[in-house]
Design an enzyme around this catalytic site. Structure first.
Site, mmCIF file in Angstrom:
data_model
loop_
_atom_site.group_PDB
_atom_site.id
_atom_site.type_symbol
_atom_site.label_atom_id
_atom_site.label_comp_id
_atom_site.label_asym_id
_atom_site.label_seq_id
_atom_site.Cartn_x
_atom_site.Cartn_y
_atom_site.Cartn_z
ATOM 1 N N SER A 64 0.834 -1.134 0.070
ATOM 2 C CA SER A 64 -0.165 0.087 0.103
ATOM 3 C C SER A 64 0.916 1.086 -0.077
ATOM 4 O O SER A 64 0.564 2.297 -0.387
ATOM 5 C CB SER A 64 -0.788 -0.001 1.184
ATOM 6 O OG SER A 64 -0.268 -0.082 2.393
ATOM 7 N N HIS B 209 -4.996 -3.479 -2.600
ATOM 8 C CA HIS B 209 -5.003 -2.413 -3.677
ATOM 9 C C HIS B 209 -4.660 -3.072 -4.961
ATOM 10 O O HIS B 209 -4.546 -2.312 -5.788
ATOM 11 C CB HIS B 209 -3.564 -1.868 -3.177
ATOM 12 C CG HIS B 209 -3.727 -1.039 -1.852
ATOM 13 N ND1 HIS B 209 -4.331 0.447 -1.962
ATOM 14 C CD2 HIS B 209 -3.348 -1.443 -0.643
ATOM 15 C CE1 HIS B 209 -4.125 0.726 -0.709
ATOM 16 N NE2 HIS B 209 -3.713 -0.389 0.300
ATOM 17 N N LYS C 156 -11.735 0.286 -1.840
ATOM 18 C CA LYS C 156 -10.647 0.973 -2.406
ATOM 19 C C LYS C 156 -11.162 1.100 -3.994
ATOM 20 O O LYS C 156 -11.911 1.931 -4.313
ATOM 21 C CB LYS C 156 -9.246 0.426 -2.260
ATOM 22 C CG LYS C 156 -8.932 0.460 -0.866
ATOM 23 C CD LYS C 156 -7.557 0.229 -0.593
ATOM 24 C CE LYS C 156 -7.395 -0.128 1.011
ATOM 25 N NZ LYS C 156 -7.534 0.900 1.856
HETATM 26 N N1 PLP Z 1 -5.507 -4.167 3.988
HETATM 27 C C1 PLP Z 1 -4.477 -3.138 3.418
HETATM 28 C C2 PLP Z 1 -3.340 -3.682 2.673
HETATM 29 C C3 PLP Z 1 -4.988 -1.880 3.472
HETATM 30 O O1 PLP Z 1 -3.945 -0.912 2.844
HETATM 31 C C4 PLP Z 1 -6.299 -1.671 3.779
HETATM 32 C C5 PLP Z 1 -6.408 -0.097 3.768
HETATM 33 O O2 PLP Z 1 -6.774 0.853 4.554
HETATM 34 C C6 PLP Z 1 -6.957 -2.466 4.557
HETATM 35 C C7 PLP Z 1 -6.360 -3.953 4.597
HETATM 36 C C8 PLP Z 1 -8.192 -2.113 5.407
HETATM 37 O O3 PLP Z 1 -9.232 -1.886 4.483
HETATM 38 P P1 PLP Z 1 -10.539 -1.110 4.982
HETATM 39 O O4 PLP Z 1 -10.159 0.463 4.551
HETATM 40 O O5 PLP Z 1 -11.548 -1.494 3.941
HETATM 41 O O6 PLP Z 1 -10.557 -1.309 6.181
#
Ligand code: PLP
Length: 396
Positions: free
Chosen positions: A179, A207, A238
């Site tokens: 990310s 992502h 996302k």
């Molecule tokens: N996993 C990764 C790699 C992320 O970048 C994110 C982002 O915030 C999440 C999980 C969590 O997802 P969410 O924003 O739907 O809680």
């Protein structure tokens, strides 16, 4: 003396170290241009990679679902919160990710928490990439299993950890596209390792979901490795432009989560309207593969232009392009200068990234125009000339 004065010291320390965080509010939809503090800014930091957060078809389906099902689910999934759109979406996601079953959560964070705190158990080991998302790290910390980290540029350590025989089950957990770095996990090697050492591979496609692969299922699909991934986690928050997390895998895994995962059991079901938004987004992702094509073209174009300016984009190979600046203070100053030039790109600082590696995390959208990307490069060029980007951020 106020009751919470003891918090002030930490807040002051954060301010002095340029690590204080505060909120900025957007007063428009999430497009490529947003309205903020009374002005229009070109946004290069949201995760609306495919422009679906404000897509007319998504909005239309949301309105219709709202009329049919209302907004709230009014109870947790196991009480009376499970509604037709939840089931429809789970079936669709299982199919999309080519797995037996899928389960949705109110957020991707909760999906990671559910899997990692529930499936690995006492006597097991969880092996994490050092750059894995906070939701993965915190879930591992809260698990009964032990955990260790490895660096993806040093797979020997991972192999050594996998070769230890004292554990009942070994889990490798990695993001597919990282990310804050925009590089990809070496999935082929991870699959080889997990097969050689009888480990279980959990892949967070947050992502890449919607963005990579023939159908948009993610990096594993792009590499033809989806069948080798034991559990896929992804987020609908996302590229899919809505909210929520998903876990896909064997039926047994999903049944286990339904019975044991506290972040599934003890929370109200996601809104049925949100499920309608995701279903609409999935239809667009299927019907308009050209969006993924444009996203890749835009990312390649912008990355090569930024590199030509001498900026350090690390090992990015995706629509996430960091411009690594170094000190938090410098990254904040660059973000502020870009803001004055009508760009919104937030500085990412420790602890989200390691100390000394603060950055502007640029995220490209399929709907960004060449003109918008060119303008951003011109702004960076000007900042370089004016000395705002320190030598560390330059590759030549
Ligand atoms: N996993 C990764 C790699 C992320 O970048 C994110 C982002 O915030 C999440 C999980 C969590 O997802 P969410 O924003 O739907 O809680």
């Amino acid at each position: 003396m106020g009751r919470f004065d003891y918090l002030s010291k930490t807040l002051e320390q954060l301010k002095r170290a340029n690590l204080f965080r505060s909120l900025r509010s957007i007063d428009s939809t999430q497009g490529c241009v947003v309205r903020i503090e009374g002005a229009e800014k070109i946004i290069f930091c949201s995760n609306n990679y495919l422009g679906l957060a404000n897509h007319p078809k998504v909005i239309q389906d949301v309105i219709e679902a709202g009329k049919k099902y209302g907004y709230g689910a009014a109870a947790s999934r196991l009480i009376s919160g499970t509604m037709r759109p939840h089931i429809e979406l789970e079936e669709r996601l299982a199919n999309f990710l080519n797995k037996e079953a899928a389960l949705i959560f109110p957020s991707g964070w909760m999906a990671n928490e559910a899997v990692i705190r529930t499936i690995p158990q006492k006597g097991d080991i969880i092996l994490l990439d050092k750059a894995d998302h906070a939701s993965i790290i915190d879930a591992a910390r809260g698990s009964q299993a032990e955990f260790r980290t490895y660096r993806r540029d040093r797979p020997e350590r991972l192999e050594k950890l996998l070769s230890e025989e004292k554990y009942k089950h070994k889990f490798i957990v990695t993001e597919s596209i990282f990310s804050m770095y925009g590089d990809a996990a070496d999935l082929k090697r991870l699959v080889e390792l997990k097969n050689n050492y009888g480990a279980i591979l959990i892949l967070d496609e947050a992502h890449a979901f919607g963005c990579l692969g023939k159908n948009g299922a993610g990096l594993a699909e792009e590499l033809g490795l989806l069948g080798q991934i034991d559990i896929v986690v992804a987020t609908m928050s996302k590229a899919l432009g809505a909210a929520g997390g998903v876990v896909a895998g064997e039926q047994k895994v999903i049944e286990f989560l339904i019975n044991k995962a506290r972040s599934f059991i003890y929370t109200t079901a996601p809104s049925p309207v949100n499920c309608a938004a995701v279903l609409a987004a999935l239809k667009i992702i299927k019907g308009e593969p050209e969006r993924r094509g444009r996203l890749r073209e835009n990312a390649d174009y912008l990355r090569s232009r930024l590199k030509r300016l001498g900026l350090n984009t690390g090992k990015s190979r995706s629509h996430i392009i960091p411009v690594i600046v170094g000190a938090a203070e410098d990254a904040l100053r660059v973000a502020e200068e870009l803001y004055k030039r009508d760009f919104l790109i937030v500085a990412i600082r420790p602890p989200t990234v390691p100390a000394g590696a603060a950055r502007l995390r640029i995220s490209v959208q399929s709907e960004h125009s060449r003109e918008q990307m060119d303008k951003l490069c011109e702004a960076f060029e000007e900042l370089i000339k004016q000395g705002f980007l320190p030598a560390l951020s330059r590759t030549k």
